[in-house]
Structures are given as C-alpha cells and as structure tokens.
Design a protein around this motif. Structure first.
Motif, PDB file in Angstrom:
ATOM      1  N   ALA A 252       0.836  -1.212   0.000  1.00  0.00           N
ATOM      2  CA  ALA A 252       0.000   0.000   0.000  1.00  0.00           C
ATOM      3  C   ALA A 252       0.866   1.255   0.000  1.00  0.00           C
ATOM      4  CB  ALA A 252      -0.936  -0.012   1.199  1.00  0.00           C
ATOM      5  N   ASP A 253       1.912   1.255   0.812  1.00  0.00           N
ATOM      6  CA  ASP A 253       2.811   2.413   0.865  1.00  0.00           C
ATOM      7  C   ASP A 253       3.503   2.621  -0.485  1.00  0.00           C
ATOM      8  OD1 ASP A 253       2.135   2.829   3.520  1.00  0.00           O
ATOM      9  OD2 ASP A 253       3.967   1.930   4.321  1.00  0.00           O
ATOM     10  N   LEU A 254       3.967   1.536  -1.096  1.00  0.00           N
ATOM     11  CA  LEU A 254       4.641   1.641  -2.392  1.00  0.00           C
ATOM     12  C   LEU A 254       3.690   2.188  -3.454  1.00  0.00           C
ATOM     13  CD1 LEU A 254       7.269   0.814  -4.113  1.00  0.00           C
ATOM     14  CD2 LEU A 254       5.812  -1.075  -4.841  1.00  0.00           C
ATOM     15  N   VAL A 255       2.492   1.632  -3.525  1.00  0.00           N
ATOM     16  CA  VAL A 255       1.532   2.084  -4.532  1.00  0.00           C
ATOM     17  C   VAL A 255       1.179   3.552  -4.302  1.00  0.00           C
ATOM     18  CG1 VAL A 255      -0.825   1.799  -5.415  1.00  0.00           C
ATOM     19  CG2 VAL A 255       0.629  -0.213  -5.060  1.00  0.00           C
ATOM     20  N   ARG A 256       0.978   3.922  -3.058  1.00  0.00           N
ATOM     21  CA  ARG A 256       0.607   5.306  -2.745  1.00  0.00           C
ATOM     22  C   ARG A 256       1.733   6.288  -3.096  1.00  0.00           C
ATOM     23  NH1 ARG A 256      -0.330   4.721   2.261  1.00  0.00           N
ATOM     24  NH2 ARG A 256       1.583   5.620   3.046  1.00  0.00           N
ATOM     25  N   THR A 257       2.980   5.954  -2.761  1.00  0.00           N
ATOM     26  CA  THR A 257       4.074   6.904  -2.960  1.00  0.00           C
ATOM     27  C   THR A 257       4.741   6.791  -4.335  1.00  0.00           C
ATOM     28  OG1 THR A 257       5.655   5.415  -1.886  1.00  0.00           O
ATOM     29  CG2 THR A 257       4.563   7.035  -0.489  1.00  0.00           C
ATOM     30  N   GLU A 258       5.101   5.570  -4.736  1.00  0.00           N
ATOM     31  CA  GLU A 258       5.859   5.389  -5.974  1.00  0.00           C
ATOM     32  C   GLU A 258       5.001   5.335  -7.228  1.00  0.00           C
ATOM     33  OE1 GLU A 258       9.336   4.852  -6.306  1.00  0.00           O
ATOM     34  OE2 GLU A 258       9.497   5.396  -4.203  1.00  0.00           O
ATOM     35  N   VAL A 259       3.808   4.775  -7.122  1.00  0.00           N
ATOM     36  CA  VAL A 259       2.976   4.594  -8.305  1.00  0.00           C
ATOM     37  C   VAL A 259       2.023   5.767  -8.469  1.00  0.00           C
ATOM     38  CG1 VAL A 259       1.278   3.108  -9.437  1.00  0.00           C
ATOM     39  CG2 VAL A 259       3.177   2.080  -8.161  1.00  0.00           C
ATOM     40  N   ILE A 260       1.112   5.924  -7.542  1.00  0.00           N
ATOM     41  CA  ILE A 260       0.115   6.997  -7.658  1.00  0.00           C
ATOM     42  C   ILE A 260       0.774   8.358  -7.446  1.00  0.00           C
ATOM     43  CG2 ILE A 260      -1.964   7.969  -6.607  1.00  0.00           C
ATOM     44  CD1 ILE A 260      -2.829   5.058  -6.033  1.00  0.00           C
ATOM     45  N   GLY A 261       1.687   8.428  -6.474  1.00  0.00           N
ATOM     46  CA  GLY A 261       2.335   9.699  -6.171  1.00  0.00           C
ATOM     47  C   GLY A 261       3.176  10.247  -7.304  1.00  0.00           C
ATOM     48  N   SER A 262       3.673   9.390  -8.179  1.00  0.00           N
ATOM     49  CA  SER A 262       4.526   9.852  -9.273  1.00  0.00           C
ATOM     50  C   SER A 262       3.763  10.048 -10.569  1.00  0.00           C
ATOM     51  CB  SER A 262       5.669   8.858  -9.512  1.00  0.00           C
ATOM     52  OG  SER A 262       5.155   7.631  -9.968  1.00  0.00           O
ATOM     53  N   SER A 263       2.461   9.764 -10.550  1.00  0.00           N
ATOM     54  CA  SER A 263       1.696   9.888 -11.810  1.00  0.00           C
ATOM     55  C   SER A 263       1.047  11.253 -11.948  1.00  0.00           C
ATOM     56  CB  SER A 263       0.629   8.799 -11.893  1.00  0.00           C
ATOM     57  OG  SER A 263      -0.314   8.949 -10.864  1.00  0.00           O
TER      58      SER A 263
END
Length: 195
Positions: A184-195
C-alpha cells in the motif's frame, strides 16, 4: 467485464493493480482500452516468459500441478508456494479452507484451461504492446517468490521501456497478503504519487 464496470461507474481513468492472473487480465485490459489506464502495477505477473522454471512450474511440468490440491498436505504446499508466511494449520479452519478450495476447483480448472497453452504456460503478454502503453508501468515481486521465476524481471526491463521494478522483502508470490502495508505504501508513494 472490467470495461463494463468502468463505464457504468463513469470512471474516466484509474490506477490498475493486478496480482498473478489478475496482472495478466490488467495487461490485456490496458492494451485494449489504454485511455482508461492511468498507471499499471503488476504483482507477480503470469504471462511473461521466463528463462528458467520456477518451483511451481517445475511441478506443473512433472504433471503435479499444485493448483489441484485434494489433501490437506497438498493444500498446505500450495499455500507455501504462494505465501512466505502461510496461515497456521488448526482445526476447524484448515478443514474449512480445504473444503472451500475443493468446491471452487472446477472454476479454477476452467480458468487454467482458458489462459494456458499446450505446455501449461499462461498465454504470453505482448511485451511490445505493453511497452507502447502511455501509462506508468510497475512490476512488483516478492524476494522469496516460488511461483514465478525472477528471470521475468530482466525480460520486462529489457522489453518494456520505463517499467519500474520493485522487490518486496519478506514476501512470496502474494505480496498483497504477505506485506499489505509495504504494498500500500509503495503504490501510494511510488505509483500513484509519481503519476
């Protein structure tokens, strides 16, 4: 079905996260309907040709597909292939889980037969088309993956331009079960946060 849900919900774009066969489905959807896909995250994706066989597919090649578990020992082995930390066995839960799994096996067999070729490998994802997708793409694998061979990571990085690669510590095939907070942290910061 995915397209229908998106249209009925009037969703313009979404972040797609798929695990295992779900990653394969997410790829197919993204290639057919790229305008809906903001980001695409693949967790332990099947359908990427590996250069070596995993423990799971070595058993498939021997005619001992772990999916077709019929005893408690076979079911425990299947869970061990998917999870770094499978749930402990205790009565009555263990018996219930096996019975529930056995009840659903005809569906699993139908899905397996639909998505695999004559060599019992999941039909390959078109990596050239995947690379052309305009969305942000990520692949996540557990560092103790036993279902899919880690050689798919090189195949993805070689053939899918710009794909982000993430290794989950202390996890097997089902990162979402082994390490839900990390994911969840990875998706929130690296995936969604970088889009």
């Amino acid at each position: 079905m995915v397209h229908e849900v998106i249209c009925r919900s009037q969703i313009k774009t979404a972040h797609f996260v798929g695990a295992s066969v779900g990653a394969w489905v997410a790829c197919l959807f993204a290639m057919e309907s790229p305008s809906y896909v903001k980001t695409l995250t693949l967790i332990g994706p099947v359908g990427v040709p590996a250069t070596s066989s995993s423990e799971f597919f070595s058993l498939v090649d021997e005619g001992k597909n772990p999916f077709w578990a019929s005893t408690q020992q076979e079911y425990t082995h299947l869970l061990g292939l998917a999870l770094k930390n499978p749930p402990p066995e205790f009565w009555p839960l263990s018996n219930f889980l096996l019975a529930d799994y056995a009840k659903r096996q005809p569906i699993y067999k139908h899905i397996w037969q639909t998505i695999t070729d004559s060599d019992q490998r999941v039909l390959p994802i078109d990596l050239a088309r995947l690379s052309e997708l305009p969305c942000s793409k990520h692949v996540i694998m557990g560092d103790e993956e036993r279902t899919i061979h880690h050689s798919i990571l090189k195949k993805l990085t070689d053939q899918v331009s710009g794909i982000g690669v993430h290794q989950c510590p202390e996890s097997g095939h089902s990162v979402q079960c082994d390490q839900p907070k990390w994911l969840a942290d990875l998706v929130r910061t690296e995936v969604i946060g970088s889009s």
